[in-house]
Scaffold this active site. Structure first.
Site, PDB file in Angstrom:
ATOM      1  N   GLU A  94      42.163  64.174 199.593  1.00 32.86           N
ATOM      2  CA  GLU A  94      42.067  64.391 201.187  1.00 32.86           C
ATOM      3  C   GLU A  94      42.022  63.616 202.009  1.00 32.86           C
ATOM      4  O   GLU A  94      42.593  61.861 201.640  1.00 32.86           O
ATOM      5  CB  GLU A  94      39.925  64.140 201.133  1.00 32.86           C
ATOM      6  CG  GLU A  94      39.726  65.172 200.117  1.00 32.86           C
ATOM      7  CD  GLU A  94      38.034  65.170 200.545  1.00 32.86           C
ATOM      8  OE1 GLU A  94      37.491  66.206 200.946  1.00 32.86           O
ATOM      9  OE2 GLU A  94      37.619  64.537 200.683  1.00 32.86           O
ATOM     10  N   CYS A 344      33.520  56.369 204.579  1.00 34.31           N
ATOM     11  CA  CYS A 344      34.307  55.721 204.117  1.00 34.31           C
ATOM     12  C   CYS A 344      33.125  55.884 203.049  1.00 34.31           C
ATOM     13  O   CYS A 344      31.933  55.958 202.980  1.00 34.31           O
ATOM     14  CB  CYS A 344      33.673  54.571 204.472  1.00 34.31           C
ATOM     15  SG  CYS A 344      34.130  52.747 203.497  1.00 34.31           S
TER      16      CYS A 344
END
EC number: 2.1.1.192
Length: 375
Positions: A94, A344
């Site tokens: 990703e 995150c």
């Protein structure tokens, strides 16, 4: 039998010139011309390189290719963040594009899965398959730049910053990380300022020492605990290199670096009632007193099956204010892309796990974990 073509995205400037000289019998300026076509203009078809003579174009077509990861899926957040699943071989990693008012940051992966086992990170729960090649690291930037270019009519900002904070531990892939960074910085590549390229590490001291004096980029460290006991519990890498070893290596790197302006960015994910009380804040402030830094607090971003929670806003605020009492520069990271699991610690791909880590986690926790392929 067909010979596998050479992917030119695997070469930095030095490697490209060497390949052109030794394999194609061409001068260095020809290699430079091709690099410009690839990175300045996003060209992946040799026929479109109009200042390259036909004979060389034919040679290149016969022996070489320009092959970046392809987009398997794109997800768009309400805040403008885009998350791409990039196809690398038979798996996905990703890559995340984060636009802001004055910049646009691309978060890039370095491994398929992650070789480390940080307890609070969804990527770690997937296990590990392999390191990404140079072409698969720099190819994420190339593909993202092309995707953004195709969306110019939407007014999307071009990529101005790259952070090696995607899937994987960058410093466990030094062989391929360094050439990829060189291309990001090179005027023949993406030409980014060394202060706009950031490498984040969880504490691979051997890799950081290898970088020292070799390449100058901004450094961020994933610390996440103020003492060895707690850090070893949530980040097993601490059993190999403890906090003091890690910080000594950090100080050596920033002493050799212009990009960091004498300071390192400390990343500290806040886990509710794990590492976020005021005692932890005071301990962290004391720990970092001899290492010039700015501290970036990251409220935990939940993912399926995680045992951790995000702290309340009041706990986050108290933690920040306690650190600031010790005259540290402290910011709280604004969560971006959490509605598409692009924040995150939330990145996951399509990983063929060689570590059996996922199966073990499922057995320990039950079925509510991230589904991955196992071999």
């Amino acid at each position: 039998m067909t010979t596998e073509k050479i992917n030119l995205l695997d070469f930095d400037r030095k490697g490209m010139r060497q390949f052109f000289a030794e394999e194609l019998g061409e001068k260095a300026f020809r290699a430079d011309q091709v690099m410009k076509w690839i990175y300045h203009f996003g060209v992946d078809d040799f026929d479109n390189m109009t200042n390259i003579n036909k004979k060389l174009r034919e040679k290149l077509q016969h022996k070489c290719e320009i092959k970046a990861p392809t987009v398997a899926e794109a997800q768009h957040s309400s805040d403008g963040t885009i998350k791409w699943a990039m196809k690398v071989g038979d798996q996905d990693v990703e890559t995340v594009y984060i636009p802001e008012e004055d910049r646009a940051t691309l978060c890039v992966s370095s491994q398929v899965g992650c070789a480390l086992e940080c307890k609070f990170c969804s990527t770690a729960q997937q296990g590990f398959n392999r390191n990404l090649k140079v072409s698969e690291i720099i190819g994420q930037v190339w593909r993202a730049a092309r995707e953004i270019g195709l969306q110019k009519e939407t007014g999307r900002r071009p990529i101005t910053n790259v952070v090696m904070m995607g899937m994987g531990e960058p410093l466990l892939n030094m062989k391929n990380l360094i050439p990829a960074l060189e291309i990001m910085l090179d005027d023949l590549g993406f030409g980014l300022s060394k202060r706009r390229v950031t490498v984040s590490t969880s504490g691979v001291v051997s890799g950081l020492d290898q970088m020292t004096g070799k390449i100058d980029v901004a450094l961020a460290i994933s610390l996440h605990a103020p003492n060895d006991k707690l850090r070893s519990e949530i980040m097993p890498i601490n059993d190999r290199w403890d906090i003091q070893d890690f910080l000594a290596s950090v100080r050596r790197y920033i002493a050799s670096s212009n990009a960091n302006r004498g300071k390192v960015t400390v990343e500290y994910v806040l886990l509710d009632h794990v590492n976020d009380d005021m005692g932890h804040a005071r301990e962290l402030a004391e720990l970092m007193k001899d290492t010039p830094c700015k501290i970036n607090l990251i409220p935990f971003n939940p993912y399926p099956g995680s045992p951790y929670k995000k702290p309340s806003n009041s706990r986050i605020d108290r933690f920040q204010k306690t650190l600031m009492q010790y005259e540290h520069t402290v910011t709280v990271r604004k969560t971006r892309g959490d509605d598409i699991d692009a924040a995150c610690g939330q990145l996951v791909g399509d990983v063929i796990d060689r570590t059996k880590r996922t199966a073990a986690l499922k057995a320990a926790r039950g079925a509510e974990t991230i589904d991955v392929k196992a071999v």
